[in-house]
Design a protein around this motif. Sequence first.
Motif, PDB file in Angstrom:
ATOM      1  N   PHE A  68       0.829  -1.200   0.000  1.00 17.67           N
ATOM      2  CA  PHE A  68       0.000   0.000   0.000  1.00 17.67           C
ATOM      3  C   PHE A  68       0.861   1.247   0.000  1.00 17.67           C
ATOM      4  O   PHE A  68       1.958   1.252   0.558  1.00 17.67           O
ATOM      5  CB  PHE A  68      -0.939  -0.001   1.211  1.00 17.67           C
ATOM      6  N   GLY A  78      -4.429   1.875   0.903  1.00 14.19           N
ATOM      7  CA  GLY A  78      -4.685   0.984   2.045  1.00 14.19           C
ATOM      8  C   GLY A  78      -5.621   1.592   3.066  1.00 14.19           C
ATOM      9  O   GLY A  78      -5.710   1.114   4.197  1.00 14.19           O
ATOM     10  N   THR A  79      -6.346   2.646   2.680  1.00  7.18           N
ATOM     11  CA  THR A  79      -7.232   3.304   3.645  1.00  7.18           C
ATOM     12  C   THR A  79      -8.708   3.006   3.386  1.00  7.18           C
ATOM     13  O   THR A  79      -9.574   3.574   4.033  1.00  7.18           O
ATOM     14  CB  THR A  79      -7.043   4.839   3.606  1.00  7.18           C
ATOM     15  N   THR A 112      -8.021   2.567  -2.018  1.00  5.61           N
ATOM     16  CA  THR A 112      -7.690   1.138  -1.947  1.00  5.61           C
ATOM     17  C   THR A 112      -6.186   0.940  -2.108  1.00  5.61           C
ATOM     18  O   THR A 112      -5.565   0.158  -1.383  1.00  5.61           O
ATOM     19  CB  THR A 112      -8.451   0.360  -3.037  1.00  5.61           C
ATOM     20  N   ARG A 126      -9.632  -4.362   2.094  1.00  9.52           N
ATOM     21  CA  ARG A 126      -8.289  -4.421   1.510  1.00  9.52           C
ATOM     22  C   ARG A 126      -8.247  -5.572   0.520  1.00  9.52           C
ATOM     23  O   ARG A 126      -8.776  -6.644   0.802  1.00  9.52           O
ATOM     24  CB  ARG A 126      -7.255  -4.637   2.615  1.00  9.52           C
TER      25      ARG A 126
END
Length: 380
Positions: A12, A54-55, A51, A59
């Motif tokens: 990420f 990574g937020t 995405t 995931r």
Amino acid sequence: YTQAKALVFSRFGEPSDVLHLHSHSISPQLPAGAVLLRTLAAPVNPADVNTIQGTYGVRPAFSPLLGTPEPAAVPGNEGCFEVVAVGERVGGGLKRGDWVIPAVGGFGTFRTHVVVEDAERMLFRVGGEKGVEGLNAKQVATVSVNPCSGYRMLKDYVDLVDLSVKSFARGEGATGGAWFLQNGANSGVGRSAIQLGRLWGLRSINVVRERATPEETEALKSELKELGATVVVTEAEFLDRSFSARLKEEWTRGGKEPVMLGLNCVGGKSASAMVKALSPKGCMVTYGGMSRQSFPFPTGPQIFKQLRFEGFWLSEWNKENPTERRNTVNEILDLMREGKFRESPFKEVEWNWDTEEKVLKDAIQGTLEGFRGGKGLFVF
Ligand code: NDP
């Protein structure tokens, strides 16, 4: 063998740092339940960037399937694909030349080709009986996230159509349908809500960010009004103390016409102003946080105005309502065919065999910057 390319990431981070363009080849021997698809168009939505960072709420799984040096995921949730080849045991009437969109989330649309196993479950053939006549790939590629979100949020929280009918029936002299209020009105979702609202006889108060010059701000206001917005104000006008009085005096006949639904794309101060503007027993639906600021759930309005605060997440709604989702998509596609619903502006980014990795990454990186002429759309 089919030569294919995909954007992939194995960790990420910022899109410009973590994305790579990966080439691979696809065997002509398709598994019996699989189809081979060629991508026609795929938009870059804010959720795709989140995405990769990574937020986002889910995931992706990193997988070794594409033969990348490290297990990787392909970003992109939305897109329009053409069926190029069909495995022996694929049902559901899928055939070569059909256009399909993903039926599930996290599909990975930023790629030139994809082999999809369990095709019947994973894909949704576009347009049902009517097929794709009268539609183009850009419309199909962008129908399932923004327009569907606008559609569901206007329908599922407050029955505004019923509210309009009742207020007419009571002879209250309403001069139009029920009101809703939204910030982020220039977003893809906002523009969808404006158009659907008009088609359903509703009136809207729309908040947009000020442009660099007053002329540009006026031009944006006019553009949204032409789409069907009743009132368009800037964030500055919305946050100004005078807004409550204007809402009452200028638009809602002294407050007799309630504002029962607020769609919150932005958060922060704009969301707090929305809390103030909503009528008692109104409902605020939060679906985005473009300002990256949260807002307090103020105690007073919750108690004394009995406001309702809801969160909307299309991915979850889709999972829970697969049939209704198809109907919603098809209904909006019909409106597009009839020329009653316009897709939002896009900045097209051509993706051909020679397109450089940097061009593709830049198109994604710029997504959250705002003040853009339209969202990125890969066309193949
Ligand atoms: P778009 O890219 O079309 O539009 C983004 C909008 O956000 C623009 O209108 C932009 O305003 C505005 N914006 C950007 N930064 C700020 C800021 N700091 N303050 C206020 N406004 C800002 O986006 P989408 O329509 O695709 O998505 C909008 C939001 O909705 C996103 O947060 C997205 O994640 C969310 N969304 C959520 C869904 C759900 O299921 N919950 C489904 C679909 C979308 P300007 O025009 O002034 O640049």
